[in-house]
Motif scaffolding. Structure first.
Motif: not given
Length: 98
Positions: A17-29
């Motif tokens: 999972d490539f993500f970033a702390e500030w990313c909204g959809p990443c928080k959903v994932q």
């Protein structure tokens, strides 16, 4: 980078999972991946790569949007998709790549 190559070169599927702390959809994932780990157990590894802290890895795999999920097996990319993906679909893809 060497540690990452070692991890994705395993003989079982590795979901990245490539993500970033500030990313909204990443928080959903994130909770979807926790649920998925309970379902697949040791059949697959699930790791998270923060694109802000690991820019070289993100760049190497052409990560332009986040979240981007990838499945590797034996160091090969088996699947890649950007956006939130549900646990049932990820479980199917992991089982398909065992």
């Amino acid at each position: 980078m060497n540690k990452f190559k070692e991890i994705i070169s395993q003989d079982k599927p590795v979901l990245v999972d490539f993500f970033a702390e500030w990313c909204g959809p990443c928080k959903v994932q994130a909770p979807i991946l926790k649920d998925l780990k309970k379902k697949v157990g040791d059949a697959a590894n699930i790791i998270k790569i923060d694109v802000d802290k690991n820019q070289a890895v993100a760049s190497q795999f052409g990560i332009r949007n986040i979240p981007t999920l990838m499945i590797f097996k034996n160091g090969e990319v088996k699947w890649k998709q950007s956006g939130v993906v549900q646990a049932d679909e990820l479980e199917r893809l992991i089982n398909q790549n065992r």
